[in-house]
Write a protein that holds these residues in place. Structure first.
Motif, short mmCIF file in Angstrom:
data_model
loop_
_atom_site.label_atom_id
_atom_site.label_comp_id
_atom_site.label_asym_id
_atom_site.label_seq_id
_atom_site.Cartn_x
_atom_site.Cartn_y
_atom_site.Cartn_z
N PHE A 140 50.85 13.16 4.08
CA PHE A 140 49.75 14.12 4.11
C PHE A 140 48.41 13.45 4.44
N PRO A 141 48.06 12.30 3.84
CA PRO A 141 46.80 11.64 4.22
C PRO A 141 46.78 11.24 5.70
N ARG A 142 47.93 10.88 6.24
CA ARG A 142 48.00 10.53 7.66
C ARG A 142 47.77 11.75 8.55
N ALA A 143 48.12 12.93 8.04
CA ALA A 143 48.03 14.15 8.85
C ALA A 143 46.68 14.84 8.74
N VAL A 144 46.06 14.80 7.56
CA VAL A 144 44.82 15.58 7.37
C VAL A 144 43.60 14.71 7.09
N GLY A 145 43.79 13.41 6.93
CA GLY A 145 42.67 12.54 6.59
C GLY A 145 42.63 12.25 5.10
N LEU A 146 42.04 11.12 4.77
CA LEU A 146 42.07 10.62 3.40
C LEU A 146 41.35 11.55 2.42
N GLU A 147 40.15 11.97 2.74
CA GLU A 147 39.37 12.75 1.78
C GLU A 147 40.01 14.10 1.50
N THR A 148 40.42 14.77 2.55
CA THR A 148 41.07 16.08 2.36
C THR A 148 42.34 15.93 1.54
N ALA A 149 43.13 14.89 1.85
CA ALA A 149 44.39 14.69 1.13
C ALA A 149 44.14 14.41 -0.35
N VAL A 150 43.18 13.54 -0.64
CA VAL A 150 42.88 13.22 -2.04
C VAL A 150 42.45 14.48 -2.78
N ASN A 151 41.53 15.22 -2.20
CA ASN A 151 41.01 16.42 -2.86
C ASN A 151 42.13 17.43 -3.14
N MET A 152 43.02 17.62 -2.17
CA MET A 152 44.06 18.63 -2.33
C MET A 152 45.18 18.16 -3.25
#
Length: 692
Positions: A140-152
């Motif tokens: 997921f972090p690879r697909a949406v970016g680190l910040e978005t993945a962490v938050n979600m």
């Protein structure tokens, strides 16, 4: 078949079919792998599209397999994902409805993804005390970016696919025709001969990943003291920053296995399953549901207004009755003000406010209730008042109308006898504020018809409530138990504690509010009225006199600016009161009690085990059908910490043998007569069993 197999224009279409949300149980997992192998072996098939239909791509793991051997049988979800990721033919996920948890992880293992803009996307495992365990923290972090993945991932937040349209997660976001778009994309990829995309091979792009992760860790640590999962999510995501994808997967899987065994995750999973189980009432499987197109509410005060708003929010018209114009106008104005405050916060539009208000028909005539399909009274908690109301309702309500009392303690069977149709009567105990609190105790009278109960349970779901069925007794489930909790709190004051210590200990345990702050918020005069009634009906039950003395001083709580605590005008901050402390100490002396130091552990055990013991009696008497129903009542209505799973689950976690041992020790104390153990508790403890 859990997976339907079709071929269209050279593309194999695998359609998940495991209602209601295409959970990824063992049969579905096997069906996916077998269908994949079939497609790969067919030279006429150039690519594969996986869909779940319009309702849901997949809601993730099949909850029916939780804690069962099937959950770990091969092919496991990681095995399925690896199979699709390793396919020599392109695989495209066509996502509609939702792709949550394992469902999203499955889609991330495919080569491409097409989604409907309104499809809900997320990895909510943290809400069960877990983390995504099938590669979600890595892909997921690879697909949406680190910040978005962490938050979600850390919050478990769900977002519409349209919000992620600019990320690499989706190739296309469509409003309609998602499967057709996925087929076209699959044909295009197959014809191109280009290497197939694998999310695992992508890199995570961020200008300062280490700095961001440090910042995130500080914030998460401060907000998740009682929940180990959020920090473990960060550990796994941090592992995704390395170049070795498989090493990151191992970190994720080790963390998942560790969290699976924690008390917190067990409690959160218990709460999840219990809430769903509460709505399944034995004997109602074949009961018909009566149609409820309109509702009447008697009383436009705080409770009546809040109850009304629940139905307005669901689009159900309400006829709201008060006997005086001033009270009716005040109630309508309060409802409007509540909606306008929501609009100011951006939760409603001005048009929605007016649409809700247009559903109210104010009246001062009982005759206007004649066409309502269900009528709920929310008048003063006194049997004579209820009798007058139900006598009127019996005269005007149409045949088949459901008549409900919003009583918190009174005998619903007696109330039903005030009508000629007791089969249509039951209790609906809303919790204050009724338009906010999730819990609804549905009180089943001895004459209540099955279809009446089934209708109200279905209606509760429609208005967003968590409904729990209770039998008839004084206080039903929640208030009957809280009385014993409050009794022990009063005895602790007599013996040596002060309100602020008791509240502090219970809040450290995880309660949203200690018993004395709770009393000040609700109004201490409410408990005073109940104790006066108890003195007549059950004189053998003893209470500390401290609460009565407080009320005799006019200290009813926040509404009078003084209760167990002092309150400054316009400020709800609870400040310890020297006057109250002196009153308590003087009372102890008057009773000849030598005050002693009481530690926080004793406070917690006495209050919580008082709940547990009364809960065991409630189970024994059949007032509650199952221990998990009691837990749901306390988790959703009384601020019991979710990460402890409810009082009965907490007792199971401690061990009933240990609970009973502590109770027997308390029985040797000053108020030992309050510690007669419930026979069911003794039976289970002696047998080494648990409530749940």
């Amino acid at each position: 078949m859990p997976v339907n197999y079709d071929i269209r224009d050279g593309i194999a279409i695998l359609t998940l079919h495991n209602p209601p949300v295409n959970g990824l149980g063992i049969a579905t997992r096997r069906g996916l792998v077998e269908s994949l192998d079939r497609a790969c072996a067919d030279d006429a098939v150039k690519g594969i599209v996986v869909t779940g239909g319009a309702r849901a791509f997949s809601g993730g793991a099949d909850i029916r397999e939780f804690n069962k051997p099937e959950a770990s049988q091969e092919p496991t979800l990681p095995t399925v994902i690896e199979a699709f990721e390793g396919s020599a033919k392109p695989v495209v996920a066509a996502i509609e409805g939702m792709a949550l948890g394992g469902g999203l992880e499955l889609a991330l293992g495919m080569h491409h993804r097409v989604a409907a803009g309104n499809a809900q996307i997320g990895l909510p495992e943290v809400k069960l005390g877990l983390l995504p365990g099938a590669g979600g923290t890595q892909r997921f972090p690879r697909a949406v970016g680190l910040e978005t993945a962490v938050n979600m991932i850390v919050s478990g937040t769900l977002v519409p696919a349209a919000k992620l349209a600019s990320t690499r997660l989706f190739d296309k976001v469509h409003e309609e025709g998602v499967v057709d778009a996925a087929i076209a994309l699959c044909q295009q990829v197959a014809a191109s001969g280009d290497p197939l995309q694998k999310v695992r091979e992508w890199t995570i792009e961020h200008p300062n990943p280490e700095g961001f992760m440090g910042f995130a860790r500080t914030g998460v640590a401060a907000a998740s003291a009682n929940y180990p999962a959020p920090l473990k999510c960060l550990d796994a995501i941090e592992a995704a920053l390395g170049k070795d994808f498989d090493a990151g997967l191992r970190v994720e899987r080790d963390a998942f296995a560790m969290l699976l065994g924690t008390d917190e995750s067990k409690a959160l999973r218990h709460a999840f399953f219990s809430e769903r189980a509460a709505g399944k009432v034995a004997g109602l499987e074949d009961a018909r549901i009566r149609e409820v197109k309109s509702v009447g509410v008697i009383g436009a005060g705080t409770m009546g207004g809040g109850i009304t708003m629940n139905f307005l929010n669901a689009g159900i018209p309400v006829t709201l009755l008060e006997l005086k114009q001033e009270a009716l106008d005040r109630g309508i104005a309060t409802i409007r003000r509540n909606y306008e405050n929501s609009a100011k916060k951006g939760k409603l539009s001005a048009e929605q406010v007016e649409a809700h208000m247009a559903l109210i028909t104010p009246t001062m005539s009982y005759g206007d209730m004649g066409q309502a399909d269900m009528i709920i009274e929310a008048v003063f908690e006194e049997m004579g008042v209820k009798q007058a109301v139900f006598g009127q309702l019996d005269a005007v309500a149409k045949p088949g109308a459901i008549l409900a009392s919003n009583t918190s303690t009174l005998d619903v069977d007696r109330i039903a006898q005030f009508t000629s149709r007791p089969q249509d009567v039951l209790g609906t105990h809303f919790f204050s504020p009724a338009n906010v609190m999730k819990l609804l105790e549905v009180v089943r009278g001895k004459a209540t018809a099955p279809d009446v109960l089934a209708t109200v349970m279905a209606l509760a779901k429609k208005i967003g409530k968590t409904a729990v069925v209770s039998g008839v007794c004084d206080g039903f489930i929640g208030n009957r138990m809280i009385e014993q909790y409050s009794r022990q709190a009063g005895f602790l004051l007599e013996e040596g504690a002060l309100p602020q210590q008791v509240d502090r200990a219970m809040e450290a345990f995880g309660m949203a509010m200690g018993p004395f702050r709770m009393g000040d918020l609700a109004g201490n005069d409410i408990g005073w009225a109940i104790r006066k009634r108890r003195a007549v009906e059950s004189p053998e039950i003893t209470y500390s006199r401290t609460a009565d003395l407080l009320c005799e001083m006019g200290r009813f709580g926040q509404k009078t600016g003084a209760g167990w605590y002092d309150y400054a005008p316009g400020d709800r901050t609870a400040r310890p009161s020297p006057v109250v402390d002196a009153m308590i100490e003087a009372y102890s002396a008057e009773q000849g009690i030598t005050r002693r130091r009481i530690d926080d552990q004793e406070i917690v055990e006495r209050l919580v085990y008082a709940l547990v013991n009364e809960g065991a009696l409630i189970l024994e008497e059949g007032i509650a059908a199952k221990a998990s129903d009691i837990d749901v009542v306390y988790l959703t209505g009384y601020g019991f910490p979710v990460w402890r799973g409810g009082p009965m689950f907490h007792a199971d976690t401690v061990g009933l043998y240990n609970v009973l041992r502590s109770m027997r020790r308390f029985a040797n104390g000053l108020h030992g007569d309050a510690w007669e153990p419930a026979p069911l508790l003794v039976e289970l403890a002696d047998a080494g069993r648990s409530f749940n």
